[in-house]
Design an enzyme around this catalytic site. Structure first.
Site, PDB file in Angstrom:
ATOM      1  N   GLY A   1      11.285  -2.740   5.557  1.00 30.92           N
ATOM      2  CA  GLY A   1      10.642  -4.061   5.472  1.00 30.92           C
ATOM      3  C   GLY A   1      10.235  -4.359   4.044  1.00 30.92           C
ATOM      4  O   GLY A   1      10.516  -5.446   3.507  1.00 30.92           O
ATOM      5  N   HIS A   2       9.572  -3.379   3.395  1.00 32.65           N
ATOM      6  CA  HIS A   2       9.183  -3.568   1.991  1.00 32.65           C
ATOM      7  C   HIS A   2      10.428  -3.756   1.118  1.00 32.65           C
ATOM      8  O   HIS A   2      10.455  -4.590   0.211  1.00 32.65           O
ATOM      9  CB  HIS A   2       8.452  -2.333   1.459  1.00 32.65           C
ATOM     10  CG  HIS A   2       7.119  -2.077   2.083  1.00 32.65           C
ATOM     11  ND1 HIS A   2       6.861  -0.973   2.847  1.00 32.65           N
ATOM     12  CD2 HIS A   2       5.959  -2.781   2.046  1.00 32.65           C
ATOM     13  CE1 HIS A   2       5.593  -0.990   3.240  1.00 32.65           C
ATOM     14  NE2 HIS A   2       5.031  -2.084   2.789  1.00 32.65           N
TER      15      HIS A   2
ATOM     16  N   LYS B   1       5.034 -10.203   9.140  1.00 35.43           N
ATOM     17  CA  LYS B   1       4.440  -9.386  10.204  1.00 35.43           C
ATOM     18  C   LYS B   1       2.923  -9.476  10.138  1.00 35.43           C
ATOM     19  O   LYS B   1       2.245  -9.529  11.141  1.00 35.43           O
ATOM     20  CB  LYS B   1       4.877  -7.927  10.108  1.00 35.43           C
ATOM     21  CG  LYS B   1       4.304  -7.113  11.270  1.00 35.43           C
ATOM     22  CD  LYS B   1       4.702  -5.668  11.202  1.00 35.43           C
ATOM     23  CE  LYS B   1       3.943  -4.905  10.158  1.00 35.43           C
ATOM     24  NZ  LYS B   1       2.518  -4.678  10.503  1.00 35.43           N
ATOM     25  N   ASP B   2       2.411  -9.503   8.893  1.00 36.05           N
ATOM     26  CA  ASP B   2       0.966  -9.651   8.700  1.00 36.05           C
ATOM     27  C   ASP B   2       0.661 -11.145   8.569  1.00 36.05           C
ATOM     28  O   ASP B   2       0.283 -11.629   7.491  1.00 36.05           O
ATOM     29  CB  ASP B   2       0.534  -8.868   7.463  1.00 36.05           C
ATOM     30  CG  ASP B   2       0.779  -7.378   7.640  1.00 36.05           C
ATOM     31  OD1 ASP B   2       0.245  -6.814   8.601  1.00 36.05           O
ATOM     32  OD2 ASP B   2       1.548  -6.794   6.855  1.00 36.05           O
TER      33      ASP B   2
ATOM     34  N   GLN C   1      -2.840 -12.169   7.426  1.00 39.18           N
ATOM     35  CA  GLN C   1      -2.994 -11.858   6.004  1.00 39.18           C
ATOM     36  C   GLN C   1      -2.325 -12.934   5.152  1.00 39.18           C
ATOM     37  O   GLN C   1      -2.865 -13.381   4.135  1.00 39.18           O
ATOM     38  CB  GLN C   1      -2.389 -10.484   5.723  1.00 39.18           C
ATOM     39  CG  GLN C   1      -2.222 -10.157   4.264  1.00 39.18           C
ATOM     40  CD  GLN C   1      -1.853  -8.709   4.035  1.00 39.18           C
ATOM     41  OE1 GLN C   1      -2.680  -7.829   4.141  1.00 39.18           O
ATOM     42  NE2 GLN C   1      -0.596  -8.442   3.704  1.00 39.18           N
TER      43      GLN C   1
ATOM     44  N   MET D   1       0.847  -1.190   0.000  1.00 34.91           N
ATOM     45  CA  MET D   1       0.000   0.000   0.000  1.00 34.91           C
ATOM     46  C   MET D   1       0.888   1.246   0.000  1.00 34.91           C
ATOM     47  O   MET D   1       0.443   2.338   0.379  1.00 34.91           O
ATOM     48  CB  MET D   1      -0.933  -0.010   1.214  1.00 34.91           C
ATOM     49  CG  MET D   1      -1.912  -1.183   1.155  1.00 34.91           C
ATOM     50  SD  MET D   1      -3.437  -0.916   2.083  1.00 34.91           S
ATOM     51  CE  MET D   1      -2.804  -0.645   3.712  1.00 34.91           C
TER      52      MET D   1
HETATM   53  O1  PAF Z   1      -0.110  -5.725   3.306  1.00 33.43           O
HETATM   54  C1  PAF Z   1      -0.523  -4.812   2.575  1.00 33.43           C
HETATM   55  O2  PAF Z   1       0.165  -3.826   2.311  1.00 33.43           O
HETATM   56  C2  PAF Z   1      -1.925  -4.904   1.997  1.00 33.43           C
HETATM   57  O3  PAF Z   1      -2.809  -5.494   2.886  1.00 33.43           O
HETATM   58  C3  PAF Z   1      -1.971  -5.605   0.619  1.00 33.43           C
HETATM   59  C4  PAF Z   1      -1.538  -7.047   0.713  1.00 33.43           C
HETATM   60  C5  PAF Z   1      -1.084  -4.864  -0.368  1.00 33.43           C
HETATM   61  C6  PAF Z   1      -3.402  -5.584   0.081  1.00 33.43           C
HETATM   62  O4  PAF Z   1      -3.892  -4.290  -0.035  1.00 33.43           O
END
Ligand code: PAF
Length: 290
Positions: free
Chosen positions: A37-38, A150-151, A154, A31
């Site tokens: 981290g990204h 971390k997620d 998800q 997002m």
């Molecule tokens: O983890 C995230 O940044 C968001 O939940 C994702 C996976 C890009 C979905 O919008």
């Protein structure tokens, strides 16, 4: 050189062309508001795939009415520069209208995975995540997709999404990147003031206390969770959402810590709701370093 693409048809055509030329696609959905981290996800993708695509899309479907959709940081120019530095090939940054040209009539449900843990406080959140990730995978086509651990919830939802809908995607979980005091990197850390940022390390301390309880021979998941909850409650700037010790694979309750478990915590620090987790063996060893 990183190419910025805003349209689904354009990214789909570009990636079809790459696959036709025998190249593998690595995808990092985000997002935006990219942090280290990204960048570590993108670097791993760069090392493992021929073509690296990073999506930047703040998905309205995964935010509740009282959540931070409008104030979520949007820093596309900065994000694109960072992607350039780590040699991503494509930044795919669609508008809300491009992703949702009309109010969606058909959306996905994360089922019971969406109603536990973070799903209690964020009803509908994982349905929104499943829906947008399915749309993103439809745009990218066959690929390897990289997500941060971390997620954790998800990641479990997305693995189930790919398995249950038979999508041509290999989902790869990557270790959490932490600040020196243990705080997990998160775009939402930007919401914290100095004092709150210091207090945020309580999540990491709570996870370590959970690990220590298991190491000391406590196999009762309720007691392990309550040790973590106690640590978070001892921090005046933190408000506990939950502390849980659950099955690491399907996130369901366990009656004893007999196999690998996920220790997961969520708490508000100021206006930011932060989450963190670690996977632990029944001996209390962290599978991912904390
Ligand atoms: O983890 C995230 O940044 C968001 O939940 C994702 C996976 C890009 C979905 O919008």
């Amino acid at each position: 050189m990183t190419t910025l693409i805003h349209h689904i048809a354009e990214v789909r055509d570009a990636l079809d062309q790459e696959r036709a030329n025998g190249r593998t696609i690595g995808f990092v959905p985000t997002m935006g508001a990219l942090h280290s981290g990204h960048l570590s996800l993108i670097e791993r993708t760069r090392a493992e795939c021929d073509v690296v695509v990073v999506s930047v899309f703040v998905n309205p479907l995964q935010f509740g009415p009282s959540e931070d959709f409008s104030k979520y940081p949007r820093t596309l120019e900065e994000d694109t520069k960072l992607c350039e530095e780590v040699k991503a090939d494509i930044v795919f940054a669609p508008s809300v209208d491009e992703m949702y040209p009309a109010e969606p009539l058909v959306t996905l449900s994360a089922g019971r995975l969406g109603t536990i843990l973070c799903g209690h406080t964020r009803p509908g959140h994982f349905d929104g995540v499943a829906t947008v990730v399915a749309k993103l995978f439809n745009a990218t086509g066959r690929c390897r997709a990289y997500f941060g651990r971390k997620d954790a919830q998800q990641l479990v939802v997305i693995k189930a999404l790919v398995r249950d809908l038979g999508m041509p995607v290999e989902v790869i979980g990557c270790d959490t990147v932490r600040e020196p005091d243990g705080v997990a990197m998160s775009s939402r850390n930007r919401y914290l003031n100095g004092e709150e940022r210091t207090a945020a390390s309580v999540l990491y301390r709570a996870l370590n206390d959970g690990l220590d309880a298991i190491k000391a021979g406590n196999a009762d998941p309720v007691q392990v969770a309550s040790a973590m909850a106690g640590t978070i409650s001892s921090e005046p700037l933190a408000r506990l959402d939950y502390a849980a010790c659950v099955d690491a694979e399907d996130l369901q309750q366990v009656t004893a810590v007999e196999k690998t478990v996920l220790l997961a915590v969520a708490a508000w620090i100021g206006s930011a709701r932060l989450i963190d987790n670690v996977t632990a063996t029944p001996q209390g060893a962290a599978i991912q370093e904390v």
